[in-house]
Design an enzyme around this catalytic site. Sequence first.
Site, short mmCIF file in Angstrom:
data_model
loop_
_atom_site.label_atom_id
_atom_site.label_comp_id
_atom_site.label_asym_id
_atom_site.label_seq_id
_atom_site.Cartn_x
_atom_site.Cartn_y
_atom_site.Cartn_z
N CYS A 1 -16.43 44.59 22.75
CA CYS A 1 -15.62 43.32 22.40
C CYS A 1 -14.39 43.24 22.62
CB CYS A 1 -15.86 43.19 20.89
SG CYS A 1 -15.87 41.40 20.32
N HIS B 1 -21.08 45.41 18.18
CA HIS B 1 -21.01 46.35 17.34
C HIS B 1 -22.16 46.74 16.71
CE1 HIS B 1 -16.69 44.81 17.81
NE2 HIS B 1 -17.49 43.65 17.65
N1 GLN Z 1 -10.68 38.56 19.36
C1 GLN Z 1 -11.99 38.82 20.24
C2 GLN Z 1 -12.54 37.46 20.03
O1 GLN Z 1 -12.65 36.88 19.28
C3 GLN Z 1 -12.53 39.90 19.98
C4 GLN Z 1 -13.06 40.06 18.72
C5 GLN Z 1 -13.95 41.45 18.41
O2 GLN Z 1 -13.52 42.55 19.00
N2 GLN Z 1 -14.61 41.48 17.18
O3 GLN Z 1 -13.38 36.94 21.10
#
Ligand code: GLN
Length: 237
Positions: A95, A193
């Site tokens: 992510c 995740h």
């Molecule tokens: N901040 C990034 C987004 O919103 C990654 C989010 C995350 O790692 N869950 O795309």
Amino acid sequence: MPSDSALRIVWIYPDLLSTYGDQGNVLILEQRARKRGIPVETIYVRSADPVPDSGDIYLIGGGEDRPQILAAERLRRDNGLSRAIDNGASLLAVCAGYQIMGTVFGGEEGQPVAGIGLLDIESRRGPSRAVGELAAEVDTGLGGHMLTGFENHMGVTRLGSAVRPLSRTVVGTGNGDGTEGCHTGKIVGTYLHGPALARNPWLADVFLGWATGPLLPIDDTWYDRLRKERLTTVLPT
Ligand code: GLN
């Protein structure tokens, strides 16, 4: 990896990037290696510390926009991860960590922030947040399994020609164009995740196999139950 030494797993910036159980990816690699008699040494690299270039498998997780920007700045100054990849190490980037590996990603106001350019991808803030379960068919080059996980991100990601999609989405958003994640060489990026390796033990074994060679089979009963429960919940019947 020399036969007399431990498998070195490096977890990058647990103090900045580790949401939704991403640290479980480290535990799964440790457990699946040890069950096969492979000794493991895990190095937790906090963001104030240099990233060692002597690891075998590197992991980085997801997080909020501000810690993501901080992590990208620190990784750009610290060349350890790039050197490790040049030395033959592998990387699982999740992510925020996935977006950081590209050339650019969107900050908290949508402003472009430079990534570290290990992956030929560009991310930006999308029109809406992608939240929920994801299922996707994995590239046959990586085994053709079904990918299962949980996503929560604003970012959408465009893949360049130097990477291949990790999978084609059946349920969920992923990169935002019908694909989820990407891979090239021994680098895998994903929005998932959950943690990704607990829900996709075949992917954990891809990384262990890259580092140590052919692997002994181990009991996957509990992993299979988790996968079945998640996939039957989200996949259309
Ligand atoms: N901040 C990034 C987004 O919103 C990654 C989010 C995350 O790692 N869950 O795309």
